[in-house]
Design an enzyme around this catalytic site. Structure first.
Site, mmCIF file in Angstrom:
data_model
loop_
_atom_site.group_PDB
_atom_site.id
_atom_site.type_symbol
_atom_site.label_atom_id
_atom_site.label_comp_id
_atom_site.label_asym_id
_atom_site.label_seq_id
_atom_site.Cartn_x
_atom_site.Cartn_y
_atom_site.Cartn_z
ATOM 1 N N SER A 223 3.913 -2.192 10.309
ATOM 2 C CA SER A 223 5.366 -2.232 10.499
ATOM 3 C C SER A 223 6.006 -3.553 10.064
ATOM 4 O O SER A 223 6.941 -4.042 10.697
ATOM 5 C CB SER A 223 5.731 -1.895 11.943
ATOM 6 O OG SER A 223 5.339 -0.552 12.240
ATOM 7 N N GLY B 89 2.903 2.260 10.796
ATOM 8 C CA GLY B 89 3.827 3.378 10.607
ATOM 9 C C GLY B 89 4.573 3.775 11.866
ATOM 10 O O GLY B 89 5.222 4.813 11.910
ATOM 11 N N GLU C 45 -6.524 4.486 8.072
ATOM 12 C CA GLU C 45 -6.392 5.926 7.782
ATOM 13 C C GLU C 45 -7.694 6.483 7.225
ATOM 14 O O GLU C 45 -8.018 7.657 7.434
ATOM 15 C CB GLU C 45 -5.199 6.146 6.841
ATOM 16 C CG GLU C 45 -3.876 5.957 7.592
ATOM 17 C CD GLU C 45 -2.783 5.277 6.822
ATOM 18 O OE1 GLU C 45 -2.828 5.266 5.577
ATOM 19 O OE2 GLU C 45 -1.865 4.733 7.468
ATOM 20 N N ASN D 183 0.872 -1.174 0.000
ATOM 21 C CA ASN D 183 0.000 0.000 0.000
ATOM 22 C C ASN D 183 0.911 1.226 0.000
ATOM 23 O O ASN D 183 1.525 1.538 1.014
ATOM 24 C CB ASN D 183 -0.889 -0.042 1.253
ATOM 25 C CG ASN D 183 -1.724 1.208 1.414
ATOM 26 O OD1 ASN D 183 -1.764 2.060 0.516
ATOM 27 N ND2 ASN D 183 -2.389 1.337 2.549
ATOM 28 N N TRP D 184 0.978 1.870 -1.142
ATOM 29 C CA TRP D 184 1.886 3.022 -1.270
ATOM 30 C C TRP D 184 1.287 4.314 -0.690
ATOM 31 O O TRP D 184 1.950 5.344 -0.690
ATOM 32 C CB TRP D 184 2.274 3.231 -2.751
ATOM 33 C CG TRP D 184 3.321 2.276 -3.242
ATOM 34 C CD1 TRP D 184 3.949 1.300 -2.521
ATOM 35 C CD2 TRP D 184 3.877 2.216 -4.565
ATOM 36 N NE1 TRP D 184 4.867 0.647 -3.313
ATOM 37 C CE2 TRP D 184 4.835 1.185 -4.569
ATOM 38 C CE3 TRP D 184 3.643 2.933 -5.744
ATOM 39 C CZ2 TRP D 184 5.571 0.851 -5.712
ATOM 40 C CZ3 TRP D 184 4.371 2.601 -6.884
ATOM 41 C CH2 TRP D 184 5.327 1.573 -6.865
ATOM 42 N N LYS D 185 0.055 4.241 -0.247
ATOM 43 C CA LYS D 185 -0.592 5.413 0.365
ATOM 44 C C LYS D 185 -0.413 6.644 -0.539
ATOM 45 O O LYS D 185 -0.440 6.512 -1.754
ATOM 46 C CB LYS D 185 -0.059 5.612 1.787
ATOM 47 C CG LYS D 185 -0.175 4.321 2.603
ATOM 48 C CD LYS D 185 0.110 4.466 4.071
ATOM 49 C CE LYS D 185 -0.069 3.121 4.755
ATOM 50 N NZ LYS D 185 0.093 3.183 6.188
ATOM 51 N N HIS E 147 -9.430 0.844 5.412
ATOM 52 C CA HIS E 147 -8.084 1.084 5.957
ATOM 53 C C HIS E 147 -8.182 2.045 7.147
ATOM 54 O O HIS E 147 -8.996 2.968 7.142
ATOM 55 C CB HIS E 147 -7.159 1.657 4.879
ATOM 56 C CG HIS E 147 -5.732 1.652 5.338
ATOM 57 N ND1 HIS E 147 -5.228 2.638 6.150
ATOM 58 C CD2 HIS E 147 -4.731 0.759 5.148
ATOM 59 C CE1 HIS E 147 -3.964 2.341 6.429
ATOM 60 N NE2 HIS E 147 -3.641 1.209 5.832
ATOM 61 N N GLU F 64 -4.903 -5.014 10.740
ATOM 62 C CA GLU F 64 -3.872 -3.998 10.917
ATOM 63 C C GLU F 64 -4.134 -3.240 12.224
ATOM 64 O O GLU F 64 -4.928 -2.285 12.229
ATOM 65 C CB GLU F 64 -3.884 -3.007 9.751
ATOM 66 C CG GLU F 64 -3.615 -3.648 8.402
ATOM 67 C CD GLU F 64 -3.163 -2.609 7.368
ATOM 68 O OE1 GLU F 64 -2.046 -2.737 6.884
ATOM 69 O OE2 GLU F 64 -3.924 -1.677 7.087
ATOM 70 N N GLY G 133 5.193 1.437 4.669
ATOM 71 C CA GLY G 133 6.504 2.074 4.510
ATOM 72 C C GLY G 133 7.547 1.226 3.797
ATOM 73 O O GLY G 133 8.238 1.712 2.890
#
Ligand code: 13P
Length: 251
Positions: free
Chosen positions: A215, A176, A99, A8-10, A97, A170, A237
């Site tokens: 992570s 992160g 976020e 997931n490159w966000k 997700h 998650e 990340g």
């Protein structure tokens, strides 16, 4: 079912940077056989059209979207429809997700609508769930996961199969932060999710892939991927560099 190794490159990378990373990744993965692994890349909307053809050169690599709006088309300024994503080669999409739940304020009902609409549109859906640190400290992990699963899948039970649905656990406190959940925490959560899936979807619950995210790095991926009921990972990340994500994929 193969393990699903998802990136997931966000909201990172320009088109040029995304093309470069995807190209490097495919070079690293073609020289090694994926064997029992599948790879999913979820970049920003802006680069789906450029990254898709790069991925399609390596069998077992798929393109996914990080989000969409649950409607066919219409006056929804700033939103993207599943059909538009499919036209760019997407076969997967994320919903729920953390976020989007916690930064964008998406409620469980809306996430459930996305799961239904995505499946109905022919996308494979990954329902993301996970507790905050406050919920964990209050002893509410199972309550939160059960609610997010039940509401996320509420109207999708007749459509979801082991191929079309995956769940990503998650824990919000591990995203992160560099603070990965320990093997015991991951196994307990995944066993609980498995039991819930079996009860919600008796036919497919045992086979639906449950990914871990939070992570994941090259140095912990091997341990995580071999835990009971861990059928893949969802990486933020450490997926941004081709080298580190390829090490995770092949861990
Ligand atoms: P990190 O791997 O950066 O913790 O992000 C996890 C994540 O949110 C993947 O969707």
């Amino acid at each position: 079912m193969k393990k699903l190794m998802a990136a997931n490159w966000k909201m990172y990378k320009t088109v040029e940077e995304g093309v470069q990373t995807a190209t490097e990744l495919m070079q690293l993965l073609t020289s090694n056989s994926l064997q029992d692994r599948e790879v999913l890349l979820c970049p920003s909307f802006t680069m789906l059209g450029a990254v898709g053809p790069i991925l399609s050169k390596v069998p077992g690599c798929f393109l996914g979207a990080q989000n969409f709006y649950p409607a066919g088309q219409g006056a929804f300024t700033g939103e993207i429809a599943p059909e538009q994503l499919k036209a760019l080669g997407c076969t997967y999409a994320l919903a729920g997700h953390s976020e989007r739940r916690h930064v964008l304020g998406e409620p469980d009902e809306f996430i459930g609508q996305k799961i239904v609409f995505g499946l109905h549109s022919g996308l494979n859906m990954i329902l993301c769930i996970g507790e905050t640190i406050a919920e964990r400290q209050a002893g509410k992990v199972e309550e939160v996961l059960a609610r997010q699963l039940a509401m996320g899948l509420a109207n999708a039970l007749s459509m979801a199969t082991a191929k079309t649905l995956a769940v990503a656990y998650e824990p919000v406190w591990a995203i992160g932060t560099g603070e990965v959940a320990g093997p015991a925490e991951i196994m307990a959560a995944h066993a609980f999710v498995r039991a819930q899936l079996v009860s919600l979807l008796p036919e497919y619950g045992q086979k639906i892939r449950i990914l871990y995210g939070g992570s994941v790095k090259p140095d912990n991926a091997r341990t995580i991927i071999h835990l009971d009921n861990v059928d893949g990972v969802l990486v933020g990340g450490a997926s941004l560099q081709a080298k580190s994500f390829s090490q995770i994929v092949l861990a």
